[in-house]
Design a protein around this motif. Structure first.
Motif, PDB file in Angstrom:
ATOM      1  N   MET A   1       0.807  -1.204   0.000  1.00 46.47           N
ATOM      2  CA  MET A   1       0.000   0.000   0.000  1.00 46.47           C
ATOM      3  C   MET A   1       0.851   1.270   0.000  1.00 46.47           C
ATOM      4  SD  MET A   1      -3.033  -0.966  -0.253  1.00 46.47           S
ATOM      5  CE  MET A   1      -4.075  -2.378  -0.003  1.00 46.47           C
ATOM      6  N   THR A   2       2.184   1.144   0.211  1.00 42.54           N
ATOM      7  CA  THR A   2       3.027   2.325   0.272  1.00 42.54           C
ATOM      8  C   THR A   2       3.054   3.069  -1.049  1.00 42.54           C
ATOM      9  OG1 THR A   2       4.952   0.968  -0.281  1.00 42.54           O
ATOM     10  CG2 THR A   2       4.510   1.356   2.061  1.00 42.54           C
ATOM     11  N   ARG A   3       2.736   2.369  -2.148  1.00 39.58           N
ATOM     12  CA  ARG A   3       2.710   3.047  -3.441  1.00 39.58           C
ATOM     13  C   ARG A   3       1.432   3.843  -3.635  1.00 39.58           C
ATOM     14  NH1 ARG A   3       4.209  -1.906  -7.319  1.00 39.58           N
ATOM     15  NH2 ARG A   3       2.916  -2.953  -5.746  1.00 39.58           N
ATOM     16  N   GLN A   4       0.530   3.751  -2.685  1.00 43.70           N
ATOM     17  CA  GLN A   4      -0.700   4.541  -2.706  1.00 43.70           C
ATOM     18  C   GLN A   4      -0.786   5.287  -1.375  1.00 43.70           C
ATOM     19  OE1 GLN A   4      -4.214   2.572  -4.556  1.00 43.70           O
ATOM     20  NE2 GLN A   4      -2.933   0.760  -4.599  1.00 43.70           N
ATOM     21  N   PRO A   5       0.012   6.356  -1.240  1.00 44.39           N
ATOM     22  CA  PRO A   5       0.160   7.008   0.071  1.00 44.39           C
ATOM     23  C   PRO A   5      -1.127   7.562   0.641  1.00 44.39           C
ATOM     24  CG  PRO A   5       1.098   8.367  -1.684  1.00 44.39           C
ATOM     25  CD  PRO A   5       0.813   7.020  -2.284  1.00 44.39           C
ATOM     26  N   ARG A   8      -2.981   5.757   3.571  1.00 49.34           N
ATOM     27  CA  ARG A   8      -2.525   5.817   4.950  1.00 49.34           C
ATOM     28  C   ARG A   8      -3.290   6.864   5.765  1.00 49.34           C
ATOM     29  NH1 ARG A   8       2.738   5.285   2.424  1.00 49.34           N
ATOM     30  NH2 ARG A   8       3.079   7.533   2.635  1.00 49.34           N
ATOM     31  N   VAL A   9      -3.928   7.808   5.083  1.00 42.05           N
ATOM     32  CA  VAL A   9      -4.624   8.881   5.782  1.00 42.05           C
ATOM     33  C   VAL A   9      -5.862   8.351   6.508  1.00 42.05           C
ATOM     34  CG1 VAL A   9      -5.855  11.061   5.495  1.00 42.05           C
ATOM     35  CG2 VAL A   9      -3.755  10.623   4.189  1.00 42.05           C
ATOM     36  N   CYS A  10      -6.626   7.521   5.829  1.00 39.95           N
ATOM     37  CA  CYS A  10      -7.859   6.968   6.417  1.00 39.95           C
ATOM     38  C   CYS A  10      -8.089   5.585   5.809  1.00 39.95           C
ATOM     39  CB  CYS A  10      -9.048   7.892   6.202  1.00 39.95           C
ATOM     40  SG  CYS A  10      -9.165   8.609   4.542  1.00 39.95           S
ATOM     41  N   PRO A  11      -7.319   4.594   6.222  1.00 37.86           N
ATOM     42  CA  PRO A  11      -7.380   3.273   5.587  1.00 37.86           C
ATOM     43  C   PRO A  11      -8.754   2.630   5.612  1.00 37.86           C
ATOM     44  CG  PRO A  11      -6.111   3.218   7.644  1.00 37.86           C
ATOM     45  CD  PRO A  11      -6.307   4.651   7.298  1.00 37.86           C
ATOM     46  N   GLU A  12      -9.523   2.859   6.669  1.00 39.98           N
ATOM     47  CA  GLU A  12     -10.847   2.230   6.752  1.00 39.98           C
ATOM     48  C   GLU A  12     -11.776   2.756   5.658  1.00 39.98           C
ATOM     49  OE1 GLU A  12     -11.047   6.057   8.720  1.00 39.98           O
ATOM     50  OE2 GLU A  12      -9.607   4.407   8.882  1.00 39.98           O
ATOM     51  N   PHE A  17     -14.170   2.006   0.113  1.00 38.09           N
ATOM     52  CA  PHE A  17     -14.082   2.390  -1.297  1.00 38.09           C
ATOM     53  C   PHE A  17     -13.917   1.151  -2.167  1.00 38.09           C
ATOM     54  CE2 PHE A  17     -12.189   4.039  -5.119  1.00 38.09           C
ATOM     55  CZ  PHE A  17     -12.423   5.407  -5.194  1.00 38.09           C
ATOM     56  N   ASP A  18     -12.997   0.270  -1.785  1.00 38.65           N
ATOM     57  CA  ASP A  18     -12.741  -0.951  -2.563  1.00 38.65           C
ATOM     58  C   ASP A  18     -13.964  -1.862  -2.581  1.00 38.65           C
ATOM     59  OD1 ASP A  18     -10.101  -0.133  -3.010  1.00 38.65           O
ATOM     60  OD2 ASP A  18      -9.352  -1.182  -1.229  1.00 38.65           O
ATOM     61  N   VAL A  19     -14.620  -1.991  -1.427  1.00 35.69           N
ATOM     62  CA  VAL A  19     -15.800  -2.851  -1.340  1.00 35.69           C
ATOM     63  C   VAL A  19     -16.914  -2.312  -2.232  1.00 35.69           C
ATOM     64  CG1 VAL A  19     -17.663  -3.607   0.188  1.00 35.69           C
ATOM     65  CG2 VAL A  19     -15.287  -3.819   0.925  1.00 35.69           C
ATOM     66  N   ILE A  20     -17.110  -1.012  -2.211  1.00 28.87           N
ATOM     67  CA  ILE A  20     -18.156  -0.404  -3.034  1.00 28.87           C
ATOM     68  C   ILE A  20     -17.905  -0.664  -4.507  1.00 28.87           C
ATOM     69  CG2 ILE A  20     -19.040   1.833  -3.835  1.00 28.87           C
ATOM     70  CD1 ILE A  20     -18.778   2.755  -0.876  1.00 28.87           C
ATOM     71  N   GLU A  21     -16.670  -0.491  -4.953  1.00 27.05           N
ATOM     72  CA  GLU A  21     -16.369  -0.753  -6.359  1.00 27.05           C
ATOM     73  C   GLU A  21     -16.638  -2.212  -6.717  1.00 27.05           C
ATOM     74  OE1 GLU A  21     -13.809   2.371  -8.512  1.00 27.05           O
ATOM     75  OE2 GLU A  21     -12.456   0.987  -7.493  1.00 27.05           O
ATOM     76  N   ALA A  22     -16.302  -3.120  -5.805  1.00 26.86           N
ATOM     77  CA  ALA A  22     -16.536  -4.538  -6.060  1.00 26.86           C
ATOM     78  C   ALA A  22     -18.031  -4.849  -6.134  1.00 26.86           C
ATOM     79  CB  ALA A  22     -15.873  -5.379  -4.971  1.00 26.86           C
ATOM     80  N   ILE A  23     -18.818  -4.274  -5.230  1.00 23.71           N
ATOM     81  CA  ILE A  23     -20.266  -4.493  -5.243  1.00 23.71           C
ATOM     82  C   ILE A  23     -20.864  -3.923  -6.520  1.00 23.71           C
ATOM     83  CG2 ILE A  23     -22.456  -3.962  -4.112  1.00 23.71           C
ATOM     84  CD1 ILE A  23     -20.963  -3.869  -1.451  1.00 23.71           C
ATOM     85  N   ALA A  24     -20.406  -2.732  -6.926  1.00 26.28           N
ATOM     86  CA  ALA A  24     -20.942  -2.100  -8.130  1.00 26.28           C
ATOM     87  C   ALA A  24     -20.630  -2.917  -9.371  1.00 26.28           C
ATOM     88  CB  ALA A  24     -20.385  -0.684  -8.267  1.00 26.28           C
ATOM     89  N   ARG A  25     -19.435  -3.501  -9.423  1.00 27.98           N
ATOM     90  CA  ARG A  25     -19.085  -4.344 -10.579  1.00 27.98           C
ATOM     91  C   ARG A  25     -19.981  -5.565 -10.647  1.00 27.98           C
ATOM     92  NH1 ARG A  25     -13.704  -3.048  -9.022  1.00 27.98           N
ATOM     93  NH2 ARG A  25     -13.496  -5.022  -7.907  1.00 27.98           N
ATOM     94  N   HIS A 243      -1.192  16.753   2.900  1.00 26.89           N
ATOM     95  CA  HIS A 243      -1.682  15.514   2.297  1.00 26.89           C
ATOM     96  C   HIS A 243      -3.043  15.078   2.849  1.00 26.89           C
ATOM     97  CE1 HIS A 243       2.369  13.991   0.452  1.00 26.89           C
ATOM     98  NE2 HIS A 243       2.039  15.195   0.069  1.00 26.89           N
ATOM     99  N   PRO A 244      -3.238  15.056   4.171  1.00 30.75           N
ATOM    100  CA  PRO A 244      -4.568  14.660   4.660  1.00 30.75           C
ATOM    101  C   PRO A 244      -5.683  15.576   4.156  1.00 30.75           C
ATOM    102  CG  PRO A 244      -2.965  14.521   6.430  1.00 30.75           C
ATOM    103  CD  PRO A 244      -2.276  15.199   5.283  1.00 30.75           C
TER     104      PRO A 244
END
Length: 299
Positions: A1-5, A8-12, A17-25, A243-244
């Motif tokens: 995940m370090t390549r997507q900094p 780290r700001v709000c991982p939850e 976000f990832d779950v929503i994209e998966a459900i939408a697909r 960044h945040p």
């Protein structure tokens, strides 16, 4: 995940976000979803996304896919002008699943814009994360939880947050959003400008604070054409926000743009016929609104 900094700001929130994209697909038949996602990528000028969906079927060969693509293109580029005729066609094509399909289009559209924003701002490509679909979780319930989580972020000052929200409301022509003002923002600048002044000048005249102008310019690109986020604007944003704060602005744009769903259905009528309705965010991230400003202030 370090390549997507940004994660780290709000991982939850990015897990949501990832779950929503998966459900939408998974929510839309690939014969519909693929040409729709390709059409969205083409309208947003995303070569990377276009290549992902390069095997798209010709939507002209299928009436339902054709309607879906036409709706998605209108949703992406000018949601305020979705016609009654197009709404009727969409309803005929999708029936009881129309609302879920429009939610999926929102995800395909706005979450893609966010990925571009994060990639440009942090010079790192977005890497999709494979997640297991949660059992018994609808797309809408997942979106609602995401919106609550984003609403509870408090790294940005309330005035900047409100100006970003109002800029999206203006671009999408959401009548409900445009009729509301944040209690926290009104209190930060004084009650006298609660219904006028800075909050009505977004996009019409230059904003007095350079910080606010940068935030509005950034939000404007994200909600119009994110691939126009050039090096000059990237530099201005980084010179103005940490960044945040940058992460929060992008996530606010995503959350606020859920108004496109209501606008697409013509269901964005304000609760007031004149004047302003005020709103606050409660402890769990829900919006509470009233015309009585005092009733929404924390004792």
């Amino acid at each position: 995940m370090t390549r997507q900094p940004w994660r780290r700001v709000c991982p939850e929130i990015f897990e949501q976000f990832d779950v929503i994209e998966a459900i939408a697909r998974a929510a839309v038949d690939p014969a519909i979803a693929i040409p729709v996602q390709r059409a969205i990528a083409e309208n947003l000028r995303s070569d990377r996304e276009i290549n992902i969906f390069e095997s798209a079927l010709d939507p002209a060969s299928d009436v339902k896919a054709s309607v879906a693509v036409r709706f998605a293109e209108q949703f992406v580029m000018d949601v305020a002008n979705v016609s009654e005729e197009l709404r009727a066609e969409l309803g005929m094509a999708f029936g009881a699943s129309t609302f879920e399909f429009v939610q999926a289009v929102y995800v395909y559209d706005i979450f893609q814009r966010a990925r571009v924003g994060f990639g440009r701002m942090f010079s790192a490509a977005w890497e999709h994360v494979d997640v297991d679909l949660p059992e018994g979780v609808s797309l809408w319930s997942a979106l609602e939880q995401f919106m609550r989580s984003v609403a509870l972020l408090n790294g940005l000052d309330p005035v900047t947050t409100e100006l970003v929200r109002l800029r999206g409301a203006m671009v999408h022509q959401c009548r409900l959003c445009s009729s509301r003002r944040s209690v926290a923002a009104v209190d930060a600048v004084g009650d006298a400008v609660g219904g006028a002044g800075i909050f009505n000048s977004v996009g019409e005249v230059a904003l007095s604070e350079p910080r606010h102008q940068v935030a509005v310019d950034f939000a404007d690109v994200l909600v119009t054409q994110p691939w126009l986020l050039d090096d000059a604007l990237v530099a201005r944003v980084h010179a103005t926000f940490d960044h945040p704060e940058i992460v929060e602005i992008i996530l606010d744009v995503v959350r606020n743009a859920a108004n496109k769903i209501a606008v697409a259905f013509g269901a964005d009528a304000p609760n007031v016929t004149s004047g302003i309705e005020y709103f606050a965010i409660d402890m769990v991230g829900d919006v509470i609104a009233s015309v009585d400003l005092g009733s929404l202030r924390t004792p």
